[in-house]
Design a protein around this motif. Structure first.
Motif, PDB file in Angstrom:
ATOM      1  N   GLY A 152      -2.548   4.932-140.144  1.00  0.00           N
ATOM      2  CA  GLY A 152      -3.325   4.521-138.986  1.00  0.00           C
ATOM      3  C   GLY A 152      -2.412   4.279-137.794  1.00  0.00           C
ATOM      4  O   GLY A 152      -1.188   4.202-137.937  1.00  0.00           O
ATOM      5  N   PRO A 153      -2.983   4.125-136.607  1.00  0.00           N
ATOM      6  CA  PRO A 153      -2.166   3.958-135.402  1.00  0.00           C
ATOM      7  C   PRO A 153      -1.351   2.662-135.388  1.00  0.00           C
ATOM      8  O   PRO A 153      -0.303   2.604-134.748  1.00  0.00           O
ATOM      9  CB  PRO A 153      -3.182   3.985-134.262  1.00  0.00           C
ATOM     10  N   ASN A 154      -1.782   1.649-136.106  1.00  0.00           N
ATOM     11  CA  ASN A 154      -1.059   0.374-136.112  1.00  0.00           C
ATOM     12  C   ASN A 154      -0.430   0.055-137.460  1.00  0.00           C
ATOM     13  O   ASN A 154      -0.015  -1.079-137.694  1.00  0.00           O
ATOM     14  CB  ASN A 154      -2.003  -0.764-135.708  1.00  0.00           C
ATOM     15  N   ASP A 155      -0.388   1.030-138.349  1.00  0.00           N
ATOM     16  CA  ASP A 155       0.197   0.805-139.670  1.00  0.00           C
ATOM     17  C   ASP A 155       1.711   0.687-139.585  1.00  0.00           C
ATOM     18  O   ASP A 155       2.360   1.404-138.820  1.00  0.00           O
ATOM     19  CB  ASP A 155      -0.138   1.960-140.626  1.00  0.00           C
ATOM     20  N   MET A 156       2.252  -0.216-140.382  1.00  0.00           N
ATOM     21  CA  MET A 156       3.700  -0.333-140.498  1.00  0.00           C
ATOM     22  C   MET A 156       4.143   0.678-141.546  1.00  0.00           C
ATOM     23  O   MET A 156       3.521   0.806-142.600  1.00  0.00           O
ATOM     24  CB  MET A 156       4.091  -1.749-140.920  1.00  0.00           C
ATOM     25  N   ILE A 157       5.201   1.410-141.241  1.00  0.00           N
ATOM     26  CA  ILE A 157       5.674   2.428-142.173  1.00  0.00           C
ATOM     27  C   ILE A 157       7.162   2.247-142.420  1.00  0.00           C
ATOM     28  O   ILE A 157       7.872   1.661-141.606  1.00  0.00           O
ATOM     29  CB  ILE A 157       5.404   3.855-141.653  1.00  0.00           C
ATOM     30  N   THR A 158       7.606   2.753-143.547  1.00  0.00           N
ATOM     31  CA  THR A 158       9.029   2.721-143.851  1.00  0.00           C
ATOM     32  C   THR A 158       9.722   3.834-143.075  1.00  0.00           C
ATOM     33  O   THR A 158       9.097   4.809-142.678  1.00  0.00           O
ATOM     34  CB  THR A 158       9.262   2.929-145.362  1.00  0.00           C
ATOM     35  N   ASN A 163      -1.585  11.411-139.784  1.00  0.00           N
ATOM     36  CA  ASN A 163      -1.672  10.340-138.790  1.00  0.00           C
ATOM     37  C   ASN A 163      -3.073  10.336-138.204  1.00  0.00           C
ATOM     38  O   ASN A 163      -3.600  11.393-137.826  1.00  0.00           O
ATOM     39  CB  ASN A 163      -0.633  10.572-137.689  1.00  0.00           C
ATOM     40  N   THR A 164      -3.675   9.143-138.127  1.00  0.00           N
ATOM     41  CA  THR A 164      -5.053   9.029-137.649  1.00  0.00           C
ATOM     42  C   THR A 164      -5.129   8.204-136.373  1.00  0.00           C
ATOM     43  O   THR A 164      -4.216   7.433-136.054  1.00  0.00           O
ATOM     44  CB  THR A 164      -5.946   8.375-138.721  1.00  0.00           C
ATOM     45  N   ASP A 165      -6.246   8.383-135.656  1.00  0.00           N
ATOM     46  CA  ASP A 165      -6.495   7.580-134.458  1.00  0.00           C
ATOM     47  C   ASP A 165      -7.311   6.344-134.843  1.00  0.00           C
ATOM     48  O   ASP A 165      -7.551   6.093-136.025  1.00  0.00           O
ATOM     49  CB  ASP A 165      -7.195   8.425-133.389  1.00  0.00           C
ATOM     50  N   GLN A 166      -7.744   5.590-133.835  1.00  0.00           N
ATOM     51  CA  GLN A 166      -8.498   4.356-134.091  1.00  0.00           C
ATOM     52  C   GLN A 166      -9.805   4.624-134.845  1.00  0.00           C
ATOM     53  O   GLN A 166     -10.262   3.793-135.624  1.00  0.00           O
ATOM     54  CB  GLN A 166      -8.821   3.641-132.769  1.00  0.00           C
ATOM     55  N   ALA A 167     -10.396   5.789-134.627  1.00  0.00           N
ATOM     56  CA  ALA A 167     -11.664   6.123-135.274  1.00  0.00           C
ATOM     57  C   ALA A 167     -11.479   6.628-136.696  1.00  0.00           C
ATOM     58  O   ALA A 167     -12.456   6.819-137.419  1.00  0.00           O
ATOM     59  CB  ALA A 167     -12.388   7.179-134.452  1.00  0.00           C
ATOM     60  N   GLY A 168     -10.238   6.875-137.115  1.00  0.00           N
ATOM     61  CA  GLY A 168      -9.979   7.352-138.462  1.00  0.00           C
ATOM     62  C   GLY A 168      -9.912   8.856-138.595  1.00  0.00           C
ATOM     63  O   GLY A 168      -9.860   9.385-139.713  1.00  0.00           O
TER      64      GLY A 168
END
Length: 108
Positions: free
Chosen positions: A78-84, A95-100
């Motif tokens: 998601g746009p605000n997901d924390m990733i390694t 990668n997705t936007d706010q709407a999924g």
């Protein structure tokens, strides 16, 4: 310094240096990396999964894109997901936007 300790120090330093040496790779015509040979998978091909752009992210779409890309693993981000920050050439990212909806497909 005692001269009795010199051979011990020499043996220890040789052991440390031996641990730092690298092994040679077998020569051959194989274009696969050792990681691809061990896991049985090659690198991810993000171009093969571009069909997912614009579609709503779902577990079924993620699996279908992973299979077409030849990736070992896949994840939806998601746009605000924390990733390694480690890079894995055998992993597909949707990668997705706010709407999924998927807005970008890449490997890593």
């Amino acid at each position: 310094m005692s001269w009795k300790l010199v051979p011990t120090g020499l043996v220890l330093s040789m052991a440390v240096l031996a641990g730092c040496s690298s092994t040679s790779q077998p020569s051959g015509d194989s274009a696969q990396s050792p990681a691809a040979i061990d896991s049985g998978h090659s690198r991810c091909d993000a171009a093969a999964a571009q069909f997912a752009v614009g579609k709503p992210a779902s577990p079924a779409l993620l699996e279908q894109a992973r299979t077409k890309a030849g990736a070992q693993t896949a994840r939806a981000l998601g746009p605000n997901d924390m990733i390694t920050l480690e890079y894995r050439s055998d992993r597909l990212n949707l990668n997705t936007d706010q709407a999924g909806s998927v807005n970008r497909v890449n490997c890593g």
